[in-house]
Design a protein around this motif. Structure first.
Motif, PDB file in Angstrom:
ATOM      1  N   VAL A  15       0.840  -1.196   0.000  1.00 30.11           N
ATOM      2  CA  VAL A  15       0.000   0.000   0.000  1.00 30.11           C
ATOM      3  C   VAL A  15       0.874   1.244   0.000  1.00 30.11           C
ATOM      4  CG1 VAL A  15      -1.744   1.296   1.279  1.00 30.11           C
ATOM      5  CG2 VAL A  15      -1.940  -1.183   1.086  1.00 30.11           C
ATOM      6  N   GLU A  16       1.951   1.225   0.759  1.00 30.08           N
ATOM      7  CA  GLU A  16       2.880   2.355   0.733  1.00 30.08           C
ATOM      8  C   GLU A  16       3.448   2.547  -0.672  1.00 30.08           C
ATOM      9  OE1 GLU A  16       7.229   3.740   2.503  1.00 30.08           O
ATOM     10  OE2 GLU A  16       6.063   2.216   3.577  1.00 30.08           O
ATOM     11  N   TRP A  17       3.826   1.440  -1.324  1.00 24.22           N
ATOM     12  CA  TRP A  17       4.317   1.535  -2.699  1.00 24.22           C
ATOM     13  C   TRP A  17       3.251   2.149  -3.610  1.00 24.22           C
ATOM     14  CZ3 TRP A  17       7.986  -2.471  -5.247  1.00 24.22           C
ATOM     15  CH2 TRP A  17       9.137  -2.619  -4.465  1.00 24.22           C
ATOM     16  N   GLN A  18       2.004   1.749  -3.443  1.00 21.45           N
ATOM     17  CA  GLN A  18       0.927   2.317  -4.258  1.00 21.45           C
ATOM     18  C   GLN A  18       0.857   3.834  -4.098  1.00 21.45           C
ATOM     19  OE1 GLN A  18      -2.456  -0.249  -2.848  1.00 21.45           O
ATOM     20  NE2 GLN A  18      -2.858  -0.423  -5.045  1.00 21.45           N
ATOM     21  N   LEU A  19       0.913   4.285  -2.862  1.00 19.53           N
ATOM     22  CA  LEU A  19       0.787   5.710  -2.597  1.00 19.53           C
ATOM     23  C   LEU A  19       1.991   6.476  -3.128  1.00 19.53           C
ATOM     24  CD1 LEU A  19      -0.686   5.472   1.013  1.00 19.53           C
ATOM     25  CD2 LEU A  19      -1.907   6.050  -1.092  1.00 19.53           C
ATOM     26  N   ARG A  20       3.171   5.900  -3.022  1.00 17.76           N
ATOM     27  CA  ARG A  20       4.374   6.569  -3.533  1.00 17.76           C
ATOM     28  C   ARG A  20       4.363   6.642  -5.058  1.00 17.76           C
ATOM     29  NH1 ARG A  20       7.718   7.983   0.248  1.00 17.76           N
ATOM     30  NH2 ARG A  20       7.779   6.920   2.269  1.00 17.76           N
ATOM     31  N   VAL A  21       4.000   5.536  -5.702  1.00 16.62           N
ATOM     32  CA  VAL A  21       3.966   5.520  -7.167  1.00 16.62           C
ATOM     33  C   VAL A  21       2.892   6.475  -7.685  1.00 16.62           C
ATOM     34  CG1 VAL A  21       3.318   4.087  -9.156  1.00 16.62           C
ATOM     35  CG2 VAL A  21       4.966   3.235  -7.484  1.00 16.62           C
TER      36      VAL A  21
END
Length: 625
Positions: free
Chosen positions: A314-320
């Motif tokens: 989820v963190e990766w989703q938000l960063r991307v």
């Protein structure tokens, strides 16, 4: 980085996204329907907005209301979770057109992978192996029949726009094809508004292997290895694990490499899953694994990938979505240990897995393992949404230890009175074929009768229940008496219509829990709930062995002080032996008092709500002439 985020979803995935967003310092906004007004995801968010009535089509599937809620609360982005509008390209585009950040793949990528026939054609062009089959424009019954005949039976008819197991039929013989095609098309038209189908070769020993992929807006795409989701019931996943058992490095490199090529072929950004079907009859081999479809969203089973890679997806989703480069390169990702997830549903396996609704009188997961849930104790399980209560995730160094701990976790879950599939999960996890990784997608179907069976309680379980019930009545086998009551050395308890008289001394000496009996219990109104290996047993104390105090002349006496809960007869009414007369609540338990013989209700001395004393005459039944 996004500073405020609206989650266009509910339940455990909404809670999951909120948790990561809060850790990253991002303000969260929840949306909710009438049924979810007091739900956990609403209580967990910084702000919440009501978006409509309980049915999803009037709330969670109304994109205009969700976008309006984001604008009204100042949210910068929208995370769709999974299900609902998560793979709706039109909604994704509407979010972008509204000037908001869409936490997901580009609408064009969703569209490219949304139709199975077009997606397969694109995969073939990208050099991704696909299952032998037919996905042409000619949808005439004769052409489809001819293609199925040429492929060889069994074949699988699949709706082009299908998903979730709908619009899918397995056909064993040529003579059954036409009828199955008609049925499949009818379901596809009803569910998706599109009756087009494709034909695939049906794999006889199929394993469901999927690869987690991730792309960014800078042209980078990586994989985060594979998951095995072969344990399914009617095409719905039940237990998932990562990595896949029996996957050697050469095969892993081939299938994960194919997944990356598939993602690049649609210029993919964000989290996605490439699903493959493998012929497991000779183990996992690179030349026996074929592309099925792509899910352009976060998957329900994403936690097992997080556990073995140490990545917060989820963190990766938000960063991307905020325009950042992927946090890690491919060579920085590796597999650490083994992870497994079990989906806990509010359903009754013994009744055909029908959903079980109602209030969670008690909800205690009794574990320190990772639990993803969207409900809390006293919350309601409604009829409006998916009945999943939680996901339990275990991560250990190897598969055997992971299975042991996950079985322990699901076996100790205490939920009542809503029924769950915990016992079913425990039986699956401890089945010898699952332990040996000898499973394919037909495992549950072949073993369902065994998996849904609730074992009869052991002698130790009866003794344990008697001990707990006797302690609730404040007597002990050491003194053998109660103040102002006769001497008792035995107790009558009942379960599912069966009664047993248990000697109280045997309930304590020796301790029934000695020897490794692992149980959880909870005192509920009317008795004791005992959980053993995920199965619930509801034991009741039966006063004086019958649950009733009857004089020889037909006078029904109150066995103890209590409250009349209901009266089921009227004065002058004819009754038969065993017919329920009234229900008395005493000492947190309900006792049904019944007619001792065929006769007539000569006197009725109480009404519902009345408080009565011990040995008060409640009903007088006289024998019929």
């Amino acid at each position: 980085m996004i500073k405020s985020l609206l989650i266009a979803n509910r339940g455990e995935i909404a809670c999951r996204v909120i948790r990561t967003a809060r850790r990253m310092g991002i303000r969260t906004v929840a949306v909710y329907s009438d049924a979810d007004r007091n739900s956990l995801h609403v209580r967990s968010a910084d702000e919440a907005v009501h978006i409509g009535p309980s049915p999803a089509r009037e709330s969670y599937l109304v994109g205009e209301r969700i976008i309006a809620a984001a604008k009204a609360t100042g949210a910068e982005g929208i995370h769709p979770g999974y299900g609902f509008l998560s793979e709706n390209a039109e909604f994704a585009q509407a979010v972008i057109d509204a000037g908001l950040v869409w936490v997901g793949p580009k609408p064009a990528s969703i569209t490219a992978m949304g139709l199975k026939d077009a997606a397969k054609a694109r995969m073939i062009a990208a050099g991704v192996p696909v299952t032998p089959g037919y996905l042409g424009d000619d949808q005439s019954p004769d052409r489809l029949q001819a293609e199925a005949d040429a492929i060889g039976y069994p074949v699988l008819i699949k709706a082009v726009a299908g998903g979730g197991g709908k619009g899918m039929r397995r056909v064993e013989r040529a003579e059954d094809f036409a009828e199955s095609l008609t049925s499949c098309r009818r379901e596809a038209a009803s569910s998706f508004g599109d009756d087009r189908v494709l034909i695939e070769k049906y794999i006889l020993s199929p394993r469901h292997i999927e690869v987690q992929v991730f792309g960014d807006s800078h042209g980078n795409v990586v994989h985060l290895f594979e998951r095995d989701c072969s344990l399914q019931r009617r095409h719905q996943k039940v237990i998932e694990e990562a990595p896949a058992p029996g996957m050697d490095e050469a095969t892993r490199e081939a299938v994960c490499g194919a997944a990356v090529r598939a993602a690049k072929a649609v210029d993919y950004e964000g989290a996605g899953t490439i699903e493959f079907i493998a012929d497991g009859s000779e183990g996992l081999r690179a030349d026996r694994i074929w592309f099925m479809e792509m899910n352009t969203r976060l998957q329900v089973e994403h936690p097992v990938t997080e556990e073995i890679t140490g990545v917060d997806l989820v963190e990766w989703q938000l960063r991307v979505a905020s325009g950042e480069v992927l946090p890690k390169r491919q060579d920085e990702l590796s597999i650490n240990g083994w992870a497994m997830e079990a989906r806990l549903y509010a359903e009754d396996p013994a009744k055909g897995f029908l959903p079980s609704i109602g209030r969670l009188e008690i909800l205690d997961f009794n574990t320190s393992e990772r639990v993803e849930t969207g409900v809390g104790s006293s919350d309601e399980i409604s009829t409006f949404y998916d009945p999943m209560i939680a996901k339990l995730i275990v991560h250990r160094p190897d598969r055997d230890e992971t299975i042991t701990e996950l079985a322990r976790a699901v076996g100790n879950i205490m939920i009542w009175p809503v029924r769950t599939n915990a016992g079913f999960l425990h039986a699956a996890l401890t089945h010898q074929d699952f332990l040996a990784a000898n499973v394919d997608t037909g495992f549950i179907g072949k073993n369902e009768d065994v998996l849904i069976n609730r074992p009869n309680p052991s002698e130790k379980l009866w003794l344990y229940a008697a001990r707990e019930l006797s302690s609730n009545f404040e007597w002990t086998p050491l003194n053998g008496f109660r103040l102002n009551a006769p001497y008792y050395d035995r107790m009558a308890i009942g379960l599912d219509g069966t009664s047993r008289s248990v000697k109280l001394e045997s309930c304590t000496f020796p301790d029934p829990l000695s020897g490794g009996l692992n149980v959880s219990s909870y005192e509920s109104a009317g008795g004791l709930v005992v959980i053993h290996h995920g199965h619930g047993y509801f034991f009741k104390h039966q006063m004086r062995g019958t649950g009733q105090n009857v004089q020889q002349d037909g006078a029904i006496l109150s066995p103890m002080p209590g409250k009349v809960i209901s009266v089921d007869v009227a004065a002058g009414q004819t009754v038969t032996k065993g017919q329920k007369l009234l229900v008395l609540e005493a000492m947190k338990m309900e006792h049904a008092l019944v007619a001792p013989f065929d006769g007539i209700v000569a006197e009725l001395n109480v009404e519902a709500g009345a408080q009565v004393q011990v040995e008060a005459v409640l009903v007088q039944v006289t024998k019929a002439d």
